[in-house]
Design an enzyme around this catalytic site. Structure first.
Site, mmCIF file in Angstrom:
data_model
loop_
_atom_site.group_PDB
_atom_site.id
_atom_site.type_symbol
_atom_site.label_atom_id
_atom_site.label_comp_id
_atom_site.label_asym_id
_atom_site.label_seq_id
_atom_site.Cartn_x
_atom_site.Cartn_y
_atom_site.Cartn_z
ATOM 1 N N GLY A 101 -12.696 -9.586 9.642
ATOM 2 C CA GLY A 101 -12.220 -8.911 8.440
ATOM 3 C C GLY A 101 -13.230 -8.973 7.311
ATOM 4 O O GLY A 101 -13.294 -8.059 6.478
ATOM 5 N N ASN A 110 -4.961 1.924 -1.300
ATOM 6 C CA ASN A 110 -5.382 0.529 -1.454
ATOM 7 C C ASN A 110 -6.217 0.321 -2.711
ATOM 8 O O ASN A 110 -6.651 -0.796 -2.985
ATOM 9 C CB ASN A 110 -6.153 0.038 -0.226
ATOM 10 C CG ASN A 110 -7.559 0.605 -0.139
ATOM 11 O OD1 ASN A 110 -7.802 1.752 -0.522
ATOM 12 N ND2 ASN A 110 -8.491 -0.187 0.368
ATOM 13 N N LYS A 168 0.807 -1.221 0.000
ATOM 14 C CA LYS A 168 0.000 0.000 0.000
ATOM 15 C C LYS A 168 0.840 1.272 0.000
ATOM 16 O O LYS A 168 0.465 2.276 -0.619
ATOM 17 C CB LYS A 168 -0.980 -0.030 1.166
ATOM 18 C CG LYS A 168 -1.996 -1.160 1.027
ATOM 19 C CD LYS A 168 -2.920 -1.304 2.212
ATOM 20 C CE LYS A 168 -3.826 -2.510 2.024
ATOM 21 N NZ LYS A 168 -4.763 -2.706 3.146
ATOM 22 N N GLY A 218 1.105 -0.237 9.662
ATOM 23 C CA GLY A 218 1.334 -0.379 8.241
ATOM 24 C C GLY A 218 0.255 0.308 7.425
ATOM 25 O O GLY A 218 -0.412 1.233 7.909
#
Length: 264
Positions: A246, A95, A74, A137
Site C-alpha cells: 500500500g 477520495n 469515500k 468499496g
C-alpha cells in the site's frame, strides 16, 4: 516543517475511521513544502454516523483548502461535492476534494490511478492479465475501473456483500473489453491478485484470499499502508510472488493528489 506553522498556513485534512494507519499527513505535507507551499495535511477521525455533519461544518472553515478521504467515507463524501471529475462522477465516490472559487468542493477519485501507477513502478503491466480483486468499496471501485481501462483481459471481483459486488460489475460493463465476473477468495487461475479491503490492517483479521492457493508467478497488490507488509503480502513473498505494498500505491499517487489539491 512544524516550526514554520503560523496562522497563515493553509489547512487540509484527511478524514477516516480508523485514521492512525494513514501515511498521507507526513507525505503530503512534505510534498507541499517541497513545492514551496505554506500548507499542511492533518488527520481527523470521524465515524460514519457523524461524517455528514463534519463535512457540512468544514465548508465554513475559511482556511481549509482541501479534504482527503479514506475508509469508510469515500461514497459518503461524494454528495458533498458541487462538481467532480468524470471518473469520480462515474464511480459516485471521491477520495480527495479541493475548494472551488465559490466555496464549494470539487472532487476526484485517484485510488485507481495510484494503484495502476504503483504497478508500473514495480515493473508490472496488467494488460492482458487475469485479475482477481477483493473489495467493491470506495478503493475497490476505483481500482476496478482503472484495471479495466488499463487493459486486463479478465476481472473477477470478490466481496462479502454480493449485491454491492454485482452493482460494480454491472456499472463496469462496457467500459472496456475485459471479461467481468464474480470471483471468490480462491486465487487459482489468476495472475494479478488485489486486496482492496481493510482485511489485514488489524491483528487477527481474516485473509482476504486463500493464501495456500497462491502460486509463484502471481503478482499480489495491497491498498493497506499500515502494516506495510500485511499477512497476505508475507504469504505472497514466501511463495515467490511479486508484490506491491500500500505504501507503493500511496507513493505513486502522492504527486497526483497534491497536483489536484493545488489545482495544477
Amino acid at each position: 516543517m512544524l516550526a514554520q506553522l503560523s496562522g497563515a498556513t493553509r489547512l487540509h485534512v484527511i478524514i477516516g475511521d480508523p485514521i492512525a494507519q494513514v501515511q498521507s499527513p507526513g507525505g503530503i505535507s512534505r510534498e507541499f513544502a517541497a513545492r514551496g507551499r505554506d500548507a499542511v495535511l492533518v488527520p481527523m477521525q470521524v465515524d460514519a454516523a457523524h461524517v455528514d455533519a463534519l463535512l457540512d461544518g468544514l465548508r465554513h472553515a475559511g482556511n481549509l483548502d482541501g479534504i482527503v478521504v479514506t475508509v469508510p467515507h469515500k461514497f459518503a463524501a461524494f454528495p458533498h461535492c458541487a462538481s467532480t471529475t468524470d471518473r469520480a462522477g462515474f464511480l459516485q465516490s471521491v477520495n480527495i476534494l479541493r475548494r472551488r472559487a465559490d466555496g464549494g468542493w470539487h472532487g476526484d477519485m485517484t485510488d485507481g490511478a495510484a494503484f495502476v501507477g504503483g504497478l508500473a513502478t514495480a515493473g508490472y503491466d496488467p494488460r492482458g492479465r487475469r485479475a482477481l480483486m477483493a473489495g467493491a468499496g470506495g478503493a475497490g471501485t476505483a481500482i476496478a475501473l482503472a484495471l479495466v481501462e488499463a487493459g486486463v483481459a479478465e476481472l473477477a471481483i470478490h466481496d462479502a456483500d454480493a449485491a454491492r459486488r454485482d452493482r460494480l460489475l454491472a456499472r463496469l460493463a462496457g467500459r472496456g473489453p475485459a471479461v467481468l465476473r464474480a470471483g471468490s477468495d480462491d486465487p487459482t487461475g489468476h495472475e494479478l491478485i488485489v486486496n482492496a479491503t481493510p482485511a489485514g490492517m488489524a491483528s487477527g483479521d481474516p485473509m482476504p484470499f486463500r493464501a495456500d492457493r497462491l502460486a509463484p508467478g502471481m503478482f499480489v497488490g495491497e491498498v493497506i499502508t499500515s502494516p506495510e507488509l500485511t499477512p497476505l503480502l508475507h504469504a505472497a513473498r514466501a511463495m515467490g510472488c511479486g508484490t506491491q505494498t500500500g505504501i507503493g500505491m500511496f507513493a505513486a499517487g502522492r504527486a497526483m493528489m497534491v497536483d489536484f489539491l493545488l489545482g495544477q
